[in-house]
Design a protein around this motif. Structure first.
Motif, PDB file in Angstrom:
ATOM      1  N   UNK A   1       0.833  -1.206   0.000  1.00  0.00           N
ATOM      2  CA  UNK A   1       0.000   0.000   0.000  1.00  0.00           C
ATOM      3  C   UNK A   1       0.868   1.257   0.000  1.00  0.00           C
ATOM      4  N   UNK A   2       1.921   1.239   0.798  1.00  0.00           N
ATOM      5  CA  UNK A   2       2.837   2.376   0.830  1.00  0.00           C
ATOM      6  C   UNK A   2       3.505   2.559  -0.525  1.00  0.00           C
ATOM      7  N   UNK A   3       3.903   1.457  -1.144  1.00  0.00           N
ATOM      8  CA  UNK A   3       4.513   1.520  -2.470  1.00  0.00           C
ATOM      9  C   UNK A   3       3.565   2.092  -3.508  1.00  0.00           C
ATOM     10  N   UNK A   4       2.298   1.714  -3.427  1.00  0.00           N
ATOM     11  CA  UNK A   4       1.299   2.233  -4.362  1.00  0.00           C
ATOM     12  C   UNK A   4       1.138   3.743  -4.197  1.00  0.00           C
ATOM     13  N   UNK A   5       1.140   4.215  -2.961  1.00  0.00           N
ATOM     14  CA  UNK A   5       1.019   5.657  -2.709  1.00  0.00           C
ATOM     15  C   UNK A   5       2.230   6.406  -3.262  1.00  0.00           C
ATOM     16  N   UNK A   6       3.414   5.843  -3.102  1.00  0.00           N
ATOM     17  CA  UNK A   6       4.625   6.473  -3.636  1.00  0.00           C
ATOM     18  C   UNK A   6       4.580   6.493  -5.157  1.00  0.00           C
ATOM     19  N   UNK A   7       4.094   5.415  -5.767  1.00  0.00           N
ATOM     20  CA  UNK A   7       3.954   5.382  -7.229  1.00  0.00           C
ATOM     21  C   UNK A   7       3.017   6.470  -7.728  1.00  0.00           C
ATOM     22  N   UNK A   8       1.929   6.719  -7.022  1.00  0.00           N
ATOM     23  CA  UNK A   8       0.979   7.758  -7.415  1.00  0.00           C
ATOM     24  C   UNK A   8       1.664   9.129  -7.400  1.00  0.00           C
ATOM     25  N   UNK A   9       2.443   9.387  -6.348  1.00  0.00           N
ATOM     26  CA  UNK A   9       3.168  10.662  -6.268  1.00  0.00           C
ATOM     27  C   UNK A   9       4.215  10.759  -7.381  1.00  0.00           C
ATOM     28  N   UNK A  10       4.907   9.660  -7.660  1.00  0.00           N
ATOM     29  CA  UNK A  10       5.903   9.665  -8.731  1.00  0.00           C
ATOM     30  C   UNK A  10       5.243   9.931 -10.083  1.00  0.00           C
ATOM     31  N   UNK A  11       4.084   9.325 -10.319  1.00  0.00           N
ATOM     32  CA  UNK A  11       3.354   9.572 -11.567  1.00  0.00           C
ATOM     33  C   UNK A  11       2.949  11.040 -11.696  1.00  0.00           C
TER      34      UNK A  11
END
Length: 72
Positions: A51-61
Motif C-alpha cells: 500500500x505504501x509503495x502504491x502511494x509512492x507510485x501515485x506521487x511519482x506519476x
C-alpha cells in the motif's frame, strides 16, 4: 475538483538541455517525507508495504506528468 499531490508543490526547473529538474533541497525534502511516512505506517496495522509503495507510485506519476508538461 482534482486531487492534489505532494509532488504538485515541488518546483520543476528546465535545464539548458530541455529536461526537467528538481533542486537538490527539494529532493532531500521528498526523501525525508517518504522516510517519515514509512515510519508512521510501520505502526499502523491497517497499512502494509504494498500500500505504501502504491502511494509512492501515485506521487511519482504526478511528478512525472508535471515534468512532461514543463518540458513541452
Amino acid at each position: 475538483m482534482t486531487a492534489r499531490h505532494a509532488a504538485d508543490k515541488m518546483p520543476v526547473y528546465s535545464g539548458s538541455d530541455g529536461r526537467a529538474y528538481l533542486a537538490c533541497d527539494d529532493v532531500v525534502a521528498l526523501m525525508r517525507a517518504i522516510a517519515a511516512s514509512c515510519r508512521s505506517l510501520a505502526d499502523d496495522p491497517d497499512c502494509d508495504l504494498p500500500s505504501a509503495g502504491a502511494a509512492i507510485d501515485i506521487e511519482a506519476d504526478a511528478l512525472a506528468c508535471r515534468a512532461i508538461e514543463h518540458t513541452r
